[in-house]
Design a protein around this motif. Structure first.
Motif, PDB file in Angstrom:
ATOM      1  N   GLU A 162      -8.187  59.848  26.678  1.00 37.29           N
ATOM      2  CA  GLU A 162      -7.099  59.423  27.672  1.00 37.29           C
ATOM      3  C   GLU A 162      -8.238  59.683  28.453  1.00 37.29           C
ATOM      4  O   GLU A 162      -9.264  60.148  28.817  1.00 37.29           O
ATOM      5  N   THR A 163      -8.446  57.870  29.284  1.00 36.20           N
ATOM      6  CA  THR A 163      -9.098  57.648  30.262  1.00 36.20           C
ATOM      7  C   THR A 163      -9.069  58.105  31.162  1.00 36.20           C
ATOM      8  O   THR A 163      -7.436  59.167  31.666  1.00 36.20           O
ATOM      9  N   SER A 180      -7.162  62.963  21.283  1.00 34.94           N
ATOM     10  CA  SER A 180      -6.152  62.777  20.014  1.00 34.94           C
ATOM     11  C   SER A 180      -6.843  63.210  19.118  1.00 34.94           C
ATOM     12  O   SER A 180      -8.716  62.322  18.243  1.00 34.94           O
ATOM     13  N   GLN A 215      -4.402  68.224  20.428  1.00 35.88           N
ATOM     14  CA  GLN A 215      -6.014  67.562  21.198  1.00 35.88           C
ATOM     15  C   GLN A 215      -7.200  68.491  21.053  1.00 35.88           C
ATOM     16  O   GLN A 215      -7.041  69.216  20.842  1.00 35.88           O
TER      17      GLN A 215
END
Length: 453
Positions: free
Chosen positions: A246-247, A253, A318
């Motif tokens: 994620e940014t 993921s 995650q």
């Protein structure tokens, strides 16, 4: 072109001429450092930094006092500031003196960078030493990035270390020193074959030169090419990670990572870890543990410990590489002390650790280990997530697994102590299990004793 012209070209190419600032020059009075000091003092005025010489008198031999006096006079004659310090003989360890001396020097350099408000400290490492470093790393094993050798510069304290002589061979420096009548002192300890670097320098490299006189050029060229390839690879891996992580976070993921080809998965994990914690080691075994955790559908959550309180954590779909709060608190409690020969040291819970030559008569049950000189000094510290024991089969087992197998309660594991060499090799998980080492050349036997007071 002359060596001085080439040196000035390299100085500009590295960007050191743009803002010369204030620099420290580490001078031992050997030929390399005296040539470096001379070349720096002869830089064009607009590229020449303000110079301060830093010198450590290691008090290792009678000549040390003469070297310090010589350098004091040389700097006075050339109107260059000089700061010296002594490494008292009382602080010298019985073994591992080379590593301990280096540690003392760099603590001194770090302190002077701050006190002198200097931008950098220049050391006189040259191309031959670069080749030696690459060979030593290759022989000892480790991360691929280590085979790139020494970088032109690296951070140190509030400044950096720079290596202006890396492009130049020892023979070139000696020729320049003789032509310019630069005085220097020879260090007799550089001939001592007890040290592995000296064996590489005086035995292995000369043999390689008989096979190919250009071996140093080739080793350093390979290191440069590897560095360039790894820089390109890092860019490509960052692009791949952008679709997985994620940014603005390092949370990724699981499914997206495992969808990548098997050969890419450990590379992506290693890159993720380096971005978060550049100094944390990423061994193959640790990466495999992380991937096994991600692939194990029976473990929806879990954690793989790394050094410095870092951990790779999985939580359902995650994952992230982070420093959990409880691990950060544990890292504050870390401690370490040196093990001296012929002495007993308390290690807690009423236990004493003793370290003696094999010639000593020891009645208490003990373990005998064969050690090389460069493995000293030995230290006792709390175990780290990257620590491993060598097994009789030649394979390795993580200290974490050793503690689990020995049924050490989870509440006591964080405080477990290990005895390690100067190279970080675990000799024993104290009171739990010993590493098994094969017979090696250039070793001496020592007794290690663990007993209750």
């Amino acid at each position: 072109m002359t060596l001085e012209t080439d040196f000035q070209h390299n100085w500009r190419q590295q960007g050191w001429a743009t803002a010369p600032g204030h620099g420290l020059v580490a001078v031992s009075t050997g030929v390399d450092s005296m040539v470096l000091l001379t070349l720096l003092s002869r830089l064009p005025h607009d590229q020449r930094p303000q110079l301060t010489v830093v010198h450590v008198n290691h008090e290792l031999r009678a000549q040390s006092a003469a070297e310090e006096a010589f350098l004091t006079n040389w700097c006075a004659d050339h109107q260059i500031s000089l700061v010296t310090t002594h490494w008292p003989r009382a602080e010298h360890p019985d073994h591992g003196i080379e590593a301990a001396a280096r540690d003392f020097r760099y603590r001194f350099f770090t302190k002077q960078l701050q006190q002198q408000s200097a931008d950098w400290v220049a050391t006189a490492h040259q191309a031959d030493e670069q080749a030696e470093t690459i060979l030593l790393k290759l022989l000892r094993g480790g991360e691929l990035a280590q085979l790139t050798g020494m970088a032109a510069e690296r951070p140190l304290g509030n400044g950096k270390v720079i290596h202006p002589l890396l492009p130049f061979k020892k023979a070139e420096l000696v020729t320049f020193a003789r032509r310019m009548a630069i005085p220097w002192y020879e260090d007799a300890t550089n001939q001592d074959l007890e040290a592995s670097r000296n064996r590489v320098r005086h035995q292995i490299l000369p043999q390689l030169r008989t096979e190919n006189p250009q071996v140093i050029d080739h080793l350093t060229a390979y290191a440069r090419e590897l560095g360039a390839v790894m820089a390109v690879a890092d860019t490509a891996l960052d692009e791949q990670l952008a679709g997985i992580v994620e940014t603005g976070t390092e949370q990724g993921s699981v499914d997206k990572l495992l969808a990548r080809p098997l050969s890419e998965q450990p590379l992506l994990l290693a890159r993720l870890i380096k971005r978060s914690a550049p100094t944390v080691a990423t061994s193959e075994s640790h990466l495999n543990q992380c991937l096994q955790l991600l692939r194990n559908s029976q473990r929806p959550s879990g954690m793989v410990d790394f050094s410095g309180g870092w951990a790779f954590c999985k939580s359902y779909d995650q994952f992230e590489f982070t420093q959990p709060k409880n691990l950060q608190q544990k890292s504050v409690e870390q401690f370490s002390f040196m093990v001296d020969l012929n002495q007993w040291r308390p290690i807690g819970n009423g236990r004493l650790l003793g370290f003696f030559p094999a010639s000593s008569s020891i009645q208490t049950p003990h373990e005998t280990v064969a050690l090389q000189s460069e493995q000293f000094p030995l230290r006792v510290r709390r175990w780290a997530a990257t620590d491993q024991l060598r097994l009789a089969s030649g394979h390795h087992q993580s200290v974490r697994r050793v503690l689990i197998n020995a049924k050490v309660p989870r509440s006591e594991r964080a405080a477990q102590l290990v005895l390690v060499t100067a190279r970080g090799e675990v000799l024993t998980v104290l009171g739990v299990k010993w590493s098994v080492w094969p017979r090696r050349a250039h070793t001496k036997n020592y007794h290690i004793v663990l007993k209750h007071e």
